[in-house]
Design a protein around this motif. Sequence first.
Motif, PDB file in Angstrom:
ATOM      1  N   TYR A  48     -23.613  37.492 -79.131  1.00  0.00           N
ATOM      2  CA  TYR A  48     -24.727  36.536 -79.084  1.00  0.00           C
ATOM      3  C   TYR A  48     -24.289  35.325 -78.275  1.00  0.00           C
ATOM      4  CZ  TYR A  48     -29.177  34.728 -80.959  1.00  0.00           C
ATOM      5  OH  TYR A  48     -30.476  34.295 -81.107  1.00  0.00           O
ATOM      6  N   PHE A  49     -25.273  34.576 -77.795  1.00  0.00           N
ATOM      7  CA  PHE A  49     -24.983  33.336 -77.070  1.00  0.00           C
ATOM      8  C   PHE A  49     -26.067  32.327 -77.415  1.00  0.00           C
ATOM      9  CE2 PHE A  49     -24.742  30.289 -73.670  1.00  0.00           C
ATOM     10  CZ  PHE A  49     -23.379  30.214 -73.376  1.00  0.00           C
ATOM     11  N   PHE A  50     -25.682  31.136 -77.837  1.00  0.00           N
ATOM     12  CA  PHE A  50     -26.668  30.101 -78.144  1.00  0.00           C
ATOM     13  C   PHE A  50     -26.179  28.759 -77.617  1.00  0.00           C
ATOM     14  CE2 PHE A  50     -23.851  30.700 -81.764  1.00  0.00           C
ATOM     15  CZ  PHE A  50     -23.510  29.414 -82.173  1.00  0.00           C
ATOM     16  N   TYR A  51     -27.135  27.837 -77.381  1.00  0.00           N
ATOM     17  CA  TYR A  51     -26.772  26.570 -76.756  1.00  0.00           C
ATOM     18  C   TYR A  51     -27.737  25.472 -77.201  1.00  0.00           C
ATOM     19  CZ  TYR A  51     -30.516  28.169 -73.654  1.00  0.00           C
ATOM     20  OH  TYR A  51     -31.707  28.637 -73.163  1.00  0.00           O
ATOM     21  N   ASP A  52     -27.367  24.263 -76.905  1.00  0.00           N
ATOM     22  CA  ASP A  52     -28.202  23.103 -77.207  1.00  0.00           C
ATOM     23  C   ASP A  52     -29.376  23.091 -76.229  1.00  0.00           C
ATOM     24  OD1 ASP A  52     -29.340  20.567 -77.524  1.00  0.00           O
ATOM     25  OD2 ASP A  52     -27.422  19.607 -77.926  1.00  0.00           O
ATOM     26  N   PRO A  53     -30.627  23.138 -76.736  1.00  0.00           N
ATOM     27  CA  PRO A  53     -31.800  23.178 -75.838  1.00  0.00           C
ATOM     28  C   PRO A  53     -31.876  22.002 -74.874  1.00  0.00           C
ATOM     29  CG  PRO A  53     -32.426  23.685 -78.099  1.00  0.00           C
ATOM     30  CD  PRO A  53     -31.003  23.208 -78.158  1.00  0.00           C
ATOM     31  N   LYS A  54     -31.153  20.931 -75.166  1.00  0.00           N
ATOM     32  CA  LYS A  54     -31.144  19.780 -74.277  1.00  0.00           C
ATOM     33  C   LYS A  54     -30.619  20.153 -72.892  1.00  0.00           C
ATOM     34  CE  LYS A  54     -29.055  15.160 -73.849  1.00  0.00           C
ATOM     35  NZ  LYS A  54     -28.141  14.181 -74.502  1.00  0.00           N
ATOM     36  N   TYR A  55     -29.819  21.209 -72.818  1.00  0.00           N
ATOM     37  CA  TYR A  55     -29.178  21.596 -71.560  1.00  0.00           C
ATOM     38  C   TYR A  55     -29.776  22.883 -70.977  1.00  0.00           C
ATOM     39  CZ  TYR A  55     -25.799  18.178 -73.169  1.00  0.00           C
ATOM     40  OH  TYR A  55     -25.206  17.012 -73.619  1.00  0.00           O
ATOM     41  N   THR A  56     -31.036  23.142 -71.298  1.00  0.00           N
ATOM     42  CA  THR A  56     -31.700  24.342 -70.790  1.00  0.00           C
ATOM     43  C   THR A  56     -31.697  24.382 -69.265  1.00  0.00           C
ATOM     44  OG1 THR A  56     -33.135  24.420 -72.735  1.00  0.00           O
ATOM     45  CG2 THR A  56     -33.860  25.641 -70.805  1.00  0.00           C
ATOM     46  N   ASN A  57     -31.789  23.216 -68.624  1.00  0.00           N
ATOM     47  CA  ASN A  57     -31.838  23.164 -67.158  1.00  0.00           C
ATOM     48  C   ASN A  57     -30.580  23.698 -66.492  1.00  0.00           C
ATOM     49  OD1 ASN A  57     -30.730  20.641 -68.352  1.00  0.00           O
ATOM     50  ND2 ASN A  57     -30.296  20.163 -66.212  1.00  0.00           N
ATOM     51  N   LEU A  58     -29.490  23.829 -67.263  1.00  0.00           N
ATOM     52  CA  LEU A  58     -28.231  24.310 -66.676  1.00  0.00           C
ATOM     53  C   LEU A  58     -28.121  25.831 -66.709  1.00  0.00           C
ATOM     54  CD1 LEU A  58     -25.711  21.659 -68.072  1.00  0.00           C
ATOM     55  CD2 LEU A  58     -26.699  21.800 -65.785  1.00  0.00           C
ATOM     56  N   THR A  59     -29.150  26.511 -67.176  1.00  0.00           N
ATOM     57  CA  THR A  59     -29.162  27.974 -67.221  1.00  0.00           C
ATOM     58  C   THR A  59     -27.906  28.494 -67.921  1.00  0.00           C
ATOM     59  OG1 THR A  59     -30.071  27.732 -64.979  1.00  0.00           O
ATOM     60  CG2 THR A  59     -29.854  29.959 -65.819  1.00  0.00           C
ATOM     61  N   LEU A  60     -27.666  27.977 -69.112  1.00  0.00           N
ATOM     62  CA  LEU A  60     -26.415  28.272 -69.804  1.00  0.00           C
ATOM     63  C   LEU A  60     -26.281  29.730 -70.211  1.00  0.00           C
ATOM     64  CD1 LEU A  60     -25.997  25.053 -71.992  1.00  0.00           C
ATOM     65  CD2 LEU A  60     -24.644  25.756 -70.015  1.00  0.00           C
ATOM     66  N   GLY A  61     -27.391  30.448 -70.401  1.00  0.00           N
ATOM     67  CA  GLY A  61     -27.289  31.861 -70.734  1.00  0.00           C
ATOM     68  C   GLY A  61     -26.569  32.639 -69.646  1.00  0.00           C
ATOM     69  N   THR A  62     -27.009  32.450 -68.410  1.00  0.00           N
ATOM     70  CA  THR A  62     -26.359  33.111 -67.276  1.00  0.00           C
ATOM     71  C   THR A  62     -24.950  32.570 -67.058  1.00  0.00           C
ATOM     72  OG1 THR A  62     -28.477  33.499 -66.191  1.00  0.00           O
ATOM     73  CG2 THR A  62     -26.524  33.540 -64.795  1.00  0.00           C
ATOM     74  N   TYR A  63     -24.806  31.258 -67.161  1.00  0.00           N
ATOM     75  CA  TYR A  63     -23.485  30.657 -66.953  1.00  0.00           C
ATOM     76  C   TYR A  63     -22.480  31.217 -67.962  1.00  0.00           C
ATOM     77  CZ  TYR A  63     -19.824  27.162 -66.313  1.00  0.00           C
ATOM     78  OH  TYR A  63     -18.614  26.554 -66.070  1.00  0.00           O
ATOM     79  N   GLY A  64     -22.898  31.338 -69.227  1.00  0.00           N
ATOM     80  CA  GLY A  64     -21.999  31.865 -70.248  1.00  0.00           C
ATOM     81  C   GLY A  64     -21.598  33.302 -69.969  1.00  0.00           C
ATOM     82  N   ALA A  65     -22.540  34.136 -69.511  1.00  0.00           N
ATOM     83  CA  ALA A  65     -22.230  35.528 -69.197  1.00  0.00           C
ATOM     84  C   ALA A  65     -21.224  35.615 -68.042  1.00  0.00           C
ATOM     85  CB  ALA A  65     -23.504  36.283 -68.837  1.00  0.00           C
ATOM     86  N   LEU A  66     -21.403  34.757 -67.040  1.00  0.00           N
ATOM     87  CA  LEU A  66     -20.475  34.754 -65.908  1.00  0.00           C
ATOM     88  C   LEU A  66     -19.081  34.304 -66.347  1.00  0.00           C
ATOM     89  CD1 LEU A  66     -22.868  33.240 -63.214  1.00  0.00           C
ATOM     90  CD2 LEU A  66     -22.117  35.616 -63.405  1.00  0.00           C
ATOM     91  N   ARG A  67     -19.022  33.324 -67.236  1.00  0.00           N
ATOM     92  CA  ARG A  67     -17.725  32.883 -67.761  1.00  0.00           C
ATOM     93  C   ARG A  67     -17.069  34.001 -68.577  1.00  0.00           C
ATOM     94  NH1 ARG A  67     -15.899  27.309 -66.925  1.00  0.00           N
ATOM     95  NH2 ARG A  67     -14.222  28.068 -68.238  1.00  0.00           N
TER      96      ARG A  67
END
Length: 495
Positions: A341-360
């Motif tokens: 699973y991957f979850f993040y603070d909605p405040k940073y939605t503009n950073l496309t963290l879902g994709t960024y996390g998968a790439l990391r």
Amino acid sequence: MLHSIVEYYADNEGYRCGYCKSPNTNFSHGMWAHSMTVADYQDLIDRGWRRSGKYCYKPTMDMTCCPMYTIRCRALEFKASKSQKKVLKRFNKYLAGQSECDKQPRDSSRKMSTCSSETDMLESFGEGAEQFVESTQEPQDININNIVKADDECCSEMQKVPESSQKLEKKQDICQQKEVKKGDGPDPAKAPHKKAKQMRRERTLEKLKEKGIDITTLNNTNKNKEKQVEDFINELPNDVKLKLEVKLVRTAPASPEWQATKKETFEVYFKYQTVIHNDKPEKCTNSKFLDFLVQSPLLEEHSETGPPCGYGSFHQQYWLDGKLIAVGVIDILPKCVSSVYFFYDPKYTNLTLGTYGALREIAFTRHLHSLCPELQYYYMGYYIHSCTKMRYKGNFYPSDLLCPETYKWFPLKDCIPKLEVTPYSRLDPDLDSVDYNYPKEAEKNYIPLLVKGVIISYKTYKRKNNKGIEFEEKMVQYSELVGAKSAKRLILVSS
């Protein structure tokens, strides 16, 4: 010696589908894992099983409305797409303090879709996104390709001509085109037309010659070398405004690092579920969070040939200037890193963290491979082709899908034509191919059972107890679902 202890549930009732939302159309088999070795879990996910907390499940592929195919990315061969590179560049610009990164992505129509039944939906942007200019090398290492790119920026102004001249040239071109009859092709008397990139390259070489530089000594080693994910991650300037730190903490058993950060982790999870997934607050309790994303049956294992962190269940925490902004829940197994699973603070939605996390996580898989050669895949859960929103996992190329009948892997690109015809498909094109891990009749007798604290074989248990045909059918079904190899090793709790 470590053992896997499980309870199998033979019921195959229909539940509401988390993808198409149809009632009573989602069928799966379940198994509660009290404990499990990483090798046993690796074998299970290679037969289509997945875990949610300590509960393991396997979709009944030929019955469920939205067949879920296990998908894995070949991390060592992975190449980031233009849109994925754009995500990495945007994040780096944000760390560098550039204000434009605080804005939402320009294409507002490409909004992130979410599904509570799977890993966080990874955002992606169209392949038509503009190409990024690669960063130049050190001054002493002259690269002709970098010089040409820099020259591109200034040549656009030099190539401008008066509007009247443009119109005149256009008329001349039309006249020339009329002179050539249809079917005659290009005029053989004229030299072949050169591409603009080739012309700019030649101009650059001429300029270097005029300056007395021997162009034969220029470094062209990186002419066709593509930047890797790691290159983008590590290309941050020294004067970054914000500091990103990615920490790996073990969650099962709970490590001191996890205990110290569990409050912040739950707060991010609560925000993510209530804002991104629109879950009701009463459904996002701390106990449910622990059951879902913290508790794990995987046993902590270390070996001389394994990664320094060991195998098992972990959280990858993303700390931005000391604030937790995202968490990736992963399992480190003998052959792969499995995303839970991957979850993040909605405040940073503009950073496309879902994709960024998968790439990391792909980069992390590559790092672990350098330490453990057998670990070379990144498992992304399930690929659901019949659900358009769930096709995003195919953007991580190259990837393979697991055949639900022979349990062999096949390239996603070869499977898509079949899935376009029917949601459920045998992906193995060889009709004579079989499941080599299918248990034989004699092998089923040696399934280990835990009965009143004592481990005995199923053969011995049958001799002492008459459970009837229903129990025998349950044992046959169980052995076929987990495979012959796992059936001999998993200790099955029997009431």
